[in-house]
Design a protein around this motif. Structure first.
Motif, PDB file in Angstrom:
ATOM      1  N   TRP B   3       0.845  -1.190   0.000  1.00  0.00           N
ATOM      2  CA  TRP B   3       0.000   0.000   0.000  1.00  0.00           C
ATOM      3  C   TRP B   3       0.878   1.237   0.000  1.00  0.00           C
ATOM      4  O   TRP B   3       1.850   1.307   0.743  1.00  0.00           O
ATOM      5  CB  TRP B   3      -0.908   0.015   1.222  1.00  0.00           C
ATOM      6  CG  TRP B   3      -1.988  -1.009   1.152  1.00  0.00           C
ATOM      7  CD1 TRP B   3      -1.865  -2.333   1.421  1.00  0.00           C
ATOM      8  CD2 TRP B   3      -3.350  -0.797   0.777  1.00  0.00           C
ATOM      9  NE1 TRP B   3      -3.056  -2.967   1.235  1.00  0.00           N
ATOM     10  CE2 TRP B   3      -3.998  -2.039   0.833  1.00  0.00           C
ATOM     11  CE3 TRP B   3      -4.084   0.326   0.392  1.00  0.00           C
ATOM     12  CZ2 TRP B   3      -5.342  -2.197   0.535  1.00  0.00           C
ATOM     13  CZ3 TRP B   3      -5.418   0.167   0.097  1.00  0.00           C
ATOM     14  CH2 TRP B   3      -6.034  -1.083   0.159  1.00  0.00           C
ATOM     15  N   TYR B  88      -6.454   7.331  -8.564  1.00  0.00           N
ATOM     16  CA  TYR B  88      -7.173   6.197  -9.136  1.00  0.00           C
ATOM     17  C   TYR B  88      -6.531   5.738 -10.439  1.00  0.00           C
ATOM     18  O   TYR B  88      -6.703   4.609 -10.875  1.00  0.00           O
ATOM     19  CB  TYR B  88      -8.624   6.617  -9.381  1.00  0.00           C
ATOM     20  CG  TYR B  88      -9.578   5.481  -9.584  1.00  0.00           C
ATOM     21  CD1 TYR B  88      -9.918   4.650  -8.529  1.00  0.00           C
ATOM     22  CD2 TYR B  88     -10.140   5.231 -10.829  1.00  0.00           C
ATOM     23  CE1 TYR B  88     -10.790   3.607  -8.702  1.00  0.00           C
ATOM     24  CE2 TYR B  88     -11.018   4.186 -11.017  1.00  0.00           C
ATOM     25  CZ  TYR B  88     -11.342   3.379  -9.946  1.00  0.00           C
ATOM     26  OH  TYR B  88     -12.205   2.344 -10.135  1.00  0.00           O
ATOM     27  N   SER B  91      -4.141   2.837  -9.382  1.00  0.00           N
ATOM     28  CA  SER B  91      -4.619   1.645  -8.696  1.00  0.00           C
ATOM     29  C   SER B  91      -6.133   1.640  -8.701  1.00  0.00           C
ATOM     30  O   SER B  91      -6.769   2.686  -8.678  1.00  0.00           O
ATOM     31  CB  SER B  91      -4.101   1.639  -7.257  1.00  0.00           C
ATOM     32  OG  SER B  91      -4.748   0.630  -6.532  1.00  0.00           O
ATOM     33  N   GLU B  93      -7.710   0.172  -6.245  1.00  0.00           N
ATOM     34  CA  GLU B  93      -8.079   0.159  -4.831  1.00  0.00           C
ATOM     35  C   GLU B  93      -7.546   1.424  -4.179  1.00  0.00           C
ATOM     36  O   GLU B  93      -6.365   1.499  -3.828  1.00  0.00           O
ATOM     37  CB  GLU B  93      -7.480  -1.062  -4.139  1.00  0.00           C
ATOM     38  CG  GLU B  93      -8.400  -2.257  -4.094  1.00  0.00           C
ATOM     39  CD  GLU B  93      -7.750  -3.424  -3.372  1.00  0.00           C
ATOM     40  OE1 GLU B  93      -7.787  -3.428  -2.132  1.00  0.00           O
ATOM     41  OE2 GLU B  93      -7.187  -4.281  -4.042  1.00  0.00           O
ATOM     42  N   SER B  95      -8.445   4.369  -1.173  1.00  0.00           N
ATOM     43  CA  SER B  95      -9.309   4.714  -0.038  1.00  0.00           C
ATOM     44  C   SER B  95      -8.859   6.031   0.565  1.00  0.00           C
ATOM     45  O   SER B  95      -7.712   6.438   0.415  1.00  0.00           O
ATOM     46  CB  SER B  95      -9.235   3.625   1.031  1.00  0.00           C
ATOM     47  OG  SER B  95      -9.746   2.426   0.510  1.00  0.00           O
ATOM     48  N   LEU B 103      -3.440   3.738  -1.501  1.00  0.00           N
ATOM     49  CA  LEU B 103      -3.772   2.960  -2.687  1.00  0.00           C
ATOM     50  C   LEU B 103      -2.936   1.690  -2.719  1.00  0.00           C
ATOM     51  O   LEU B 103      -1.769   1.702  -2.323  1.00  0.00           O
ATOM     52  CB  LEU B 103      -3.586   3.783  -3.964  1.00  0.00           C
ATOM     53  CG  LEU B 103      -2.279   4.478  -4.237  1.00  0.00           C
ATOM     54  CD1 LEU B 103      -2.104   4.630  -5.721  1.00  0.00           C
ATOM     55  CD2 LEU B 103      -2.250   5.840  -3.598  1.00  0.00           C
ATOM     56  N   GLU B 104      -3.573   0.623  -3.167  1.00  0.00           N
ATOM     57  CA  GLU B 104      -2.901  -0.669  -3.234  1.00  0.00           C
ATOM     58  C   GLU B 104      -2.110  -0.696  -4.542  1.00  0.00           C
ATOM     59  O   GLU B 104      -2.679  -0.529  -5.615  1.00  0.00           O
ATOM     60  CB  GLU B 104      -3.945  -1.785  -3.202  1.00  0.00           C
ATOM     61  CG  GLU B 104      -3.442  -3.081  -2.637  1.00  0.00           C
ATOM     62  CD  GLU B 104      -2.535  -3.808  -3.599  1.00  0.00           C
ATOM     63  OE1 GLU B 104      -1.415  -4.161  -3.204  1.00  0.00           O
ATOM     64  OE2 GLU B 104      -2.941  -4.014  -4.748  1.00  0.00           O
ATOM     65  N   GLU B 227     -13.145   1.716   3.191  1.00  0.00           N
ATOM     66  CA  GLU B 227     -14.163   1.834   2.159  1.00  0.00           C
ATOM     67  C   GLU B 227     -13.475   2.221   0.859  1.00  0.00           C
ATOM     68  O   GLU B 227     -12.693   3.179   0.834  1.00  0.00           O
ATOM     69  CB  GLU B 227     -15.161   2.912   2.568  1.00  0.00           C
ATOM     70  CG  GLU B 227     -16.446   2.843   1.794  1.00  0.00           C
ATOM     71  CD  GLU B 227     -17.367   3.986   2.185  1.00  0.00           C
ATOM     72  OE1 GLU B 227     -18.042   4.499   1.292  1.00  0.00           O
ATOM     73  OE2 GLU B 227     -17.371   4.364   3.378  1.00  0.00           O
ATOM     74  N   ALA B 228     -13.736   1.461  -0.210  1.00  0.00           N
ATOM     75  CA  ALA B 228     -13.059   1.739  -1.479  1.00  0.00           C
ATOM     76  C   ALA B 228     -13.630   3.011  -2.101  1.00  0.00           C
ATOM     77  O   ALA B 228     -14.834   3.244  -2.077  1.00  0.00           O
ATOM     78  CB  ALA B 228     -13.231   0.570  -2.426  1.00  0.00           C
ATOM     79  N   ARG B 230     -14.654   5.333  -5.207  1.00  0.00           N
ATOM     80  CA  ARG B 230     -15.053   5.233  -6.621  1.00  0.00           C
ATOM     81  C   ARG B 230     -15.131   6.642  -7.193  1.00  0.00           C
ATOM     82  O   ARG B 230     -15.839   7.474  -6.631  1.00  0.00           O
ATOM     83  CB  ARG B 230     -16.414   4.551  -6.751  1.00  0.00           C
ATOM     84  CG  ARG B 230     -16.382   3.076  -6.488  1.00  0.00           C
ATOM     85  CD  ARG B 230     -15.963   2.286  -7.735  1.00  0.00           C
ATOM     86  NE  ARG B 230     -15.585   0.935  -7.370  1.00  0.00           N
ATOM     87  CZ  ARG B 230     -14.326   0.565  -7.113  1.00  0.00           C
ATOM     88  NH1 ARG B 230     -13.350   1.427  -7.184  1.00  0.00           N
ATOM     89  NH2 ARG B 230     -14.045  -0.678  -6.781  1.00  0.00           N
TER      90      ARG B 230
END
Lengths: 207, 466
Positions: B3, B88, B91, B93, B95, B103-104, B227-228, B230
């Motif tokens: 992460w 975004y 990744s 993912e 949050s 971010l992952e 919580e992801a 979007r």
């Protein structure tokens, strides 16, 4: 210094030499008219430069002169742009000359914007040829087009009235079209070579 | 799992500063009346002695001239989400954590290269957008968050290294529940390493399950429970100008920021924009500037140039106090490919961008192509289209066509070819019955002219064989 020296002596001694223009690389942009290519110094249109075509009237073969070039360029990757043409290009007629109309972009512009649009197209580098019919172009405006054509590696064609022949022009090539007694092309200026003394006949076919 | 955490220590201030060209002393204040105090101060203000937490009245005593703007939590939240949309891009993912984004990235490394490379990409993006940041990487999001809070640029890539790295973290920076973080140093527990060594049962009895869960999330023993994020399907950015603007020229700087934000957001979604609206807000009402493109685009410079060209044509009825950029439909973006053997010069402007530039100044319909139709009537035989069927007309056609025929005056022309009779259109009221000839005028012009069937009189010229 009363002694008269023959010129040949000086030439032999390499103290005087005759100037000669650098021969231009040939054949990059043939006009498609063999007789015209033969008299032009680069064997065709001057590449990445402005060519001026001077006409007495419309409809005397001015498009016929450039259509073989446009037909060849329309097979390439870059577009051909007509900036504010005086009439509508007739699709069927152009196609009879072998032009792929999908590569022809037509730009409508007011008289004030014609030079701006032409320069933008030339400068962009994504146009193979740009045709314009400027009415109020002075020496400076044409020089800008010449520089833009050089920067964008494009052929620039400016169609103008024959009355401008007496004014100096920065164009690399100036051709004058004559309709009577027969269709002929006079080379009035060409960079990098001597002016041919005789006009070149322009055989006019219907299609 | 790896992460990355982007800590945003000055989100509120950066959100304000990034749209300003000048750098005078500036503070953000919160609270009401006499209790108003500074919550953020820029470098110039700090140099003058202003500190966070200071009363506004005390600050005014220290420095005569500085700008004090209200701290707007909702604006901070908006920037937070905007940056998440930018992240975004790297990744799927992403949050939000307080003042940070995680971010992952373990799978993103396949695409972007090693972690140092990805880190430099993230930093370049944030620098370009004007947000100060600290970046760290760790196997769990909460650990990355803690590490970013301690120092910038830490990268812990394995669980083993993580245990080791957590050992020395002081509890005050461990982001554990406040009650525990305050009580534990009193018991002689000062670092995370000491805390992790304590028996879990005792900790649960003393501080409840909350502390254990936080520790497990830190080490990765429990799921992160985030919580992801979007990204939304529309872009809406509004900035208030510092003063009333009466000249379009003064809107160019904020416009450049807005379009580059839009571009960053689009890159994050891997989308493009085909239409967007600029709203220039006045004291009463607003002026709308619509920008439309032929195809979805997302390149910042191009969006800016087009928006600017449209903006420059606007007459302002009143001064502008705020500007808003709205983009509702965000279609997929297909980047234009370039051929290896492309003959264009290296710095060529793509033809699509040239078209947009011409359209922006000359009007939406200024650039077009012509194609043929199946109608034999010359007036209807061609139309503006990108489609061309390549039909070869066997009879001679001119190269210039008039929009409507004009009378051919003077001496009778010499006929070179013809007649070609066109008799059609009786079904739709536009009936045509003409004999077309190729003619030559006395001046040597070749024209395409017609007259009534069977006659050689009343010539109408319809085009030139130029």
């Amino acid at each position: 210094m009363a002694a008269v020296m023959p010129l040949s002596n000086l030439l032999d001694a390499r103290r005087v030499w005759r100037g000669r223009a650098e021969p231009l690389p040939a054949g990059e942009q043939p006009t498609g008219w063999a007789a015209l290519d033969a008299v032009l110094p680069s064997g065709g249109w001057p590449a990445a430069a402005l060519s001026e075509i001077l006409l007495p009237l419309d409809g005397v073969g001015e498009l016929q002169l450039v259509l073989p070039t446009l037909a060849r360029l329309s097979q390439g990757a870059r577009a051909v742009v007509l900036v504010a043409p005086p009439y509508l290009p007739c699709v069927a007629g152009w196609r009879q000359h072998g032009v792929d109309m999908r590569r022809i972009e037509i730009v409508s512009a007011t008289e004030a914007d014609v030079l701006w649009a032409t320069e933008q197209c030339l400068r962009s580098g994504s146009c193979a040829a740009v045709l314009a019919w400027p009415r109020q172009a002075d020496d400076r405006a044409l020089r800008r087009l010449q520089v833009a054509a050089d920067g964008g590696r494009a052929l620039a064609f400016a169609f103008r009235d024959r009355q401008h022949l007496s004014n100096a022009s920065p164009a690399a090539l100036r051709l004058e079209l004559e309709a009577r007694p027969q269709a002929r092309v006079w080379v009035r200026k060409c960079r990098g070579g001597a002016l041919p003394a005789q006009p070149v006949a322009l055989p006019r076919a219907l299609h | 799992m790896l992460w990355a955490c982007i800590a945003l220590p000055q989100l509120a201030l950066d959100g304000v500063l990034r749209r300003r060209a000048d750098a005078g002393p500036l503070v953000l204040v919160a609270g009401t009346g006499h209790a108003r105090s500074i919550v953020a101060a820029n470098a110039a203000a700090r140099e003058a002695g202003l500190r966070v937490g200071q009363r506004l009245s005390a600050a005014q005593a220290l420095l005569a001239q500085f700008e004090a703007l209200p701290y707007q939590p909702e604006r901070v939240d908006q920037w937070h989400r905007f940056l998440a949309a930018v992240a975004y891009r790297y990744s799927a993912e992403v949050s939000l954590l307080p003042h940070a984004i995680v971010l992952e990235v373990s799978r993103s490394l396949n695409l972007f290269g090693s972690w140092p490379r990805l880190e430099s990409l993230l930093r370049a993006d944030l620098d370009a957008l004007g947000f100060r940041h600290r970046i760290s990487a760790a196997p769990t999001p909460h650990a990355a968050h803690v590490l970013a809070g301690v120092a910038d640029g830490q990268a812990v890539l394995t669980d083993e290294q993580l245990r080791h790295a957590l050992q020395r973290i002081p509890l005050a920076q461990s982001r554990l529940p406040a009650a525990a973080a305050e009580a534990l140093p009193g018991m002689g527990i000062r670092t995370l390493g000491q805390l992790l060594a304590l028996p879990r049962d005792g900790l649960r009895r003393r501080f409840g399950a909350e502390l254990l869960l936080a520790l497990d999330r830190l080490t990765g023993a429990a799921p992160a429970g985030l919580e992801a994020y979007r990204p939304p399907d529309r872009f809406d950015l509004r900035i208030e100008l510092t003063h009333e603007v009466e000249a379009i020229g003064a809107l160019v700087f904020p416009l450049r920021r807005m379009t580059s934000d839009l571009s960053a957001y689009l890159a994050g979604r891997d989308g493009g924009v085909q239409r967007f609206t600029l709203q220039l807000e006045h004291r009463e009402g607003h002026t709308e500037v619509k920008v439309g493109l032929l195809a979805p685009e997302r390149e910042a410079g191009m969006l800016f140039e087009l928006a600017r060209a449209r903006l420059e044509q606007v007459q302002l009825p009143q001064p502008v106090i705020a500007m808003r950029l709205l983009a509702r439909d965000l279609p997929a973006f297909v980047p234009a490919g370039r051929d290896l053997f492309d003959e264009r010069p290296a710095n060529a402007l793509p033809i699509e961008q040239l078209r947009e530039r011409l359209r922006a100044r000359l009007g939406d319909r200024a650039v077009h192509q012509l194609g043929s139709t199946t109608d034999p009537r010359p007036e209807l035989a061609q139309k503006v289209t990108a489609h061309d069927d390549g039909w070869q007309e066997p009879s001679p056609r001119p190269t210039w066509l008039f929009e409507r025929p004009i009378p051919l005056r003077g001496a009778a022309p010499r006929i070179l070819a013809g007649p070609e009779r066109l008799e059609t259109g009786w079904w739709d009221g536009g009936e045509v019955c003409r004999d077309y000839y190729v003619v030559e005028t006395a001046q040597g012009q070749r024209g395409w002219a017609f007259c009534a069937p069977g006659e050689r009189d009343g010539w109408m010229l319809h085009g030139w064989f130029a």
